[in-house]
Design an enzyme around this catalytic site. Structure first.
Site, PDB file in Angstrom:
ATOM      1  N   MET A 139       0.841  -1.203   0.000  1.00 20.90           N
ATOM      2  CA  MET A 139       0.000   0.000   0.000  1.00 20.90           C
ATOM      3  C   MET A 139       0.882   1.260   0.000  1.00 20.90           C
ATOM      4  SD  MET A 139      -3.399  -0.918   2.100  1.00 20.90           S
ATOM      5  CE  MET A 139      -2.749  -0.673   3.735  1.00 20.90           C
TER       6      MET A 139
ATOM      7  N   LEU B  38       6.681   3.284   1.511  1.00 20.90           N
ATOM      8  CA  LEU B  38       7.597   2.141   1.623  1.00 20.90           C
ATOM      9  C   LEU B  38       8.732   2.387   2.615  1.00 20.90           C
ATOM     10  CD1 LEU B  38       7.859   1.118  -2.142  1.00 20.90           C
ATOM     11  CD2 LEU B  38       6.233   0.326  -0.409  1.00 20.90           C
TER      12      LEU B  38
ATOM     13  N   HIS C 284       9.227  -3.345   3.428  1.00 23.22           N
ATOM     14  CA  HIS C 284       8.755  -3.612   2.063  1.00 23.22           C
ATOM     15  C   HIS C 284       9.929  -3.978   1.151  1.00 23.22           C
ATOM     16  CE1 HIS C 284       5.644  -0.563   3.447  1.00 23.22           C
ATOM     17  NE2 HIS C 284       4.865  -1.553   3.054  1.00 23.22           N
TER      18      HIS C 284
ATOM     19  N   ASP D 183       2.624  -9.100   9.326  1.00 25.44           N
ATOM     20  CA  ASP D 183       1.168  -9.229   9.323  1.00 25.44           C
ATOM     21  C   ASP D 183       0.859 -10.725   9.257  1.00 25.44           C
ATOM     22  OD1 ASP D 183       0.391  -6.281   9.029  1.00 25.44           O
ATOM     23  OD2 ASP D 183       1.895  -6.570   7.492  1.00 25.44           O
TER      24      ASP D 183
ATOM     25  N   GLN E 216      -2.637 -12.027   8.370  1.00 27.23           N
ATOM     26  CA  GLN E 216      -2.891 -11.778   6.946  1.00 27.23           C
ATOM     27  C   GLN E 216      -2.166 -12.821   6.093  1.00 27.23           C
ATOM     28  OE1 GLN E 216      -2.795  -7.754   4.934  1.00 27.23           O
ATOM     29  NE2 GLN E 216      -0.691  -8.361   4.574  1.00 27.23           N
TER      30      GLN E 216
ATOM     31  N   ILE F 232      11.175  -6.870   9.572  1.00 21.87           N
ATOM     32  CA  ILE F 232      12.301  -5.930   9.643  1.00 21.87           C
ATOM     33  C   ILE F 232      11.958  -4.879  10.704  1.00 21.87           C
ATOM     34  CG2 ILE F 232      13.717  -4.293   8.343  1.00 21.87           C
ATOM     35  CD1 ILE F 232      13.982  -7.217   7.375  1.00 21.87           C
TER      36      ILE F 232
ATOM     37  N   SER G  89       4.337   1.424   7.922  1.00 22.25           N
ATOM     38  CA  SER G  89       4.063   2.719   7.287  1.00 22.25           C
ATOM     39  C   SER G  89       3.416   3.676   8.278  1.00 22.25           C
ATOM     40  CB  SER G  89       3.128   2.521   6.095  1.00 22.25           C
ATOM     41  OG  SER G  89       3.687   1.607   5.192  1.00 22.25           O
TER      42      SER G  89
END
Ligand code: AMP
Length: 292
Positions: free
Chosen positions: A30, A33, A37, A152, A155, A178, A188
């Site tokens: 999303m 970054l 990511h 996540d 998820q 990380i 984010s």
């Protein structure tokens, strides 16, 4: 790196790569970054010939309109980072490109307990939105490998189940969390914390390490496991001003069912969500010998 805004151009370039025998890896994001990511992009670069990334702030997975509105958007910086990291195709679709017939026709999936516990209980509809967008993106990109973060974790498990249910020919690769230098899991949303909140939030990771250590020492009875959890919650709420722990759960790593005792042979995770003002921070840790 090519920047693509339409489904048809993505499909055209992916089909061309596949016809040359190239493997295709996909990293959906999303945006806004950070190194978390970029570690996914790096893993994808190492394992696949064609690296496809997407940036799409998916409206159907936000259950609070303010969270969607305030979600950080840093597309110029993101584009540069992805190009430097070796992304080949960056897909930047509009809402209409992803949901041409509207956002309201999500298919219902039976994920069992996976989407009902923890985040599922606190964010109604969130995982339905995640499944909707991931299915759509996978149908467009048709990657061989999908790269997702273990940050996540719930998820990650749900997307794995979605792939099973839909029998999609893609393998899912889970990439490690990380962290910022002091231990806070990168997110984010961290940019929305004040400097002191961001420092204090290191307590979340510290609390999870304590849970892991304490389970190894004394975690094999129901009352002790509850004490270990309560102490971790207190530690977080004491060290981060204004923090409220929504849940801190010790669960089976595959089923996500809550565990009442800890046994080394059962794959076990501790997962938490902590609210600091308007911001929710997620973190987790596998209970293994690394912290014994
Ligand atoms: P998002 O942009 O938040 O949807 O995240 C896109 C992908 O990056 C998801 O698979 C996340 O799990 C993954 N991700 C986010 N933060 C981290 C992190 N700190 N470490 C590893 N992966 C992450």
């Amino acid at each position: 790196m090519e920047i693509l805004k339409t489904v048809s151009t993505v499909q055209q370039l992916v089909t061309a790569a596949k016809s040359k025998g190239q493997t295709v890896g996909f990293v959906p994001t999303m945006g806004a970054l950070h190194q978390g990511h970029l570690s996914l992009v790096e893993a994808c670069r190492n394992r696949c010939d064609l690296v496809v990334c997407s940036i799409f702030v998916n409206p159907t997975q936000f259950n609070e309109a303010t969270d969607f509105d305030k979600y950080p958007r840093t597309i110029t910086a993101d584009t540069q980072l992805l190009a430097e990291q070796g992304c080949d195709l960056l897909f930047l679709p509009s809402v209409n490109e992803i949901y041409p017939s509207g956002v309201d026709n999500a298919k219902h999936y039976d994920f069992g307990l996976l989407d009902k516990t923890m985040e599922g209980a606190y964010r109604p509809g969130h995982f339905a939105g995640v499944a909707q967008v991931v299915k759509r993106l996978l149908d467009i990109v048709l990657p061989d490998q999908l790269f997702m973060g273990l940050k996540d974790y719930q998820q990650f498990k749900i997307v794995g189940k979605l792939i099973d249910i839909e029998q999609m020919p893609v393998s899912i690769v889970g990439c490690p969390i990380i962290r910022e230098p002091h231990g806070l899991a990168m997110s984010s949303r961290n940019v929305r914390l004040s400097t002191s909140e961001r420092q204090q939030a290191a307590a979340i990771n510290q609390a999870l390490i304590k849970v892991c250590k304490n389970l190894h020492v004394e975690g094999n009875s129901v009352p002790i496991l509850n004490v270990i959890k309560q102490n971790a919650i207190k530690y977080i709420e004491h060290n981060i001003e204004g923090a409220k722990v929504e849940y801190l759960s010790i669960v089976h790593a595959d089923t996500l069912a809550g565990l009442e005792v800890w046994q080394p042979e059962i794959p076990t995770m501790v997962l938490t969500a902590v609210r600091v003002g308007e911001i929710r921070l997620l973190d987790n840790r596998r209970i293994d010998s690394s912290c014994a």
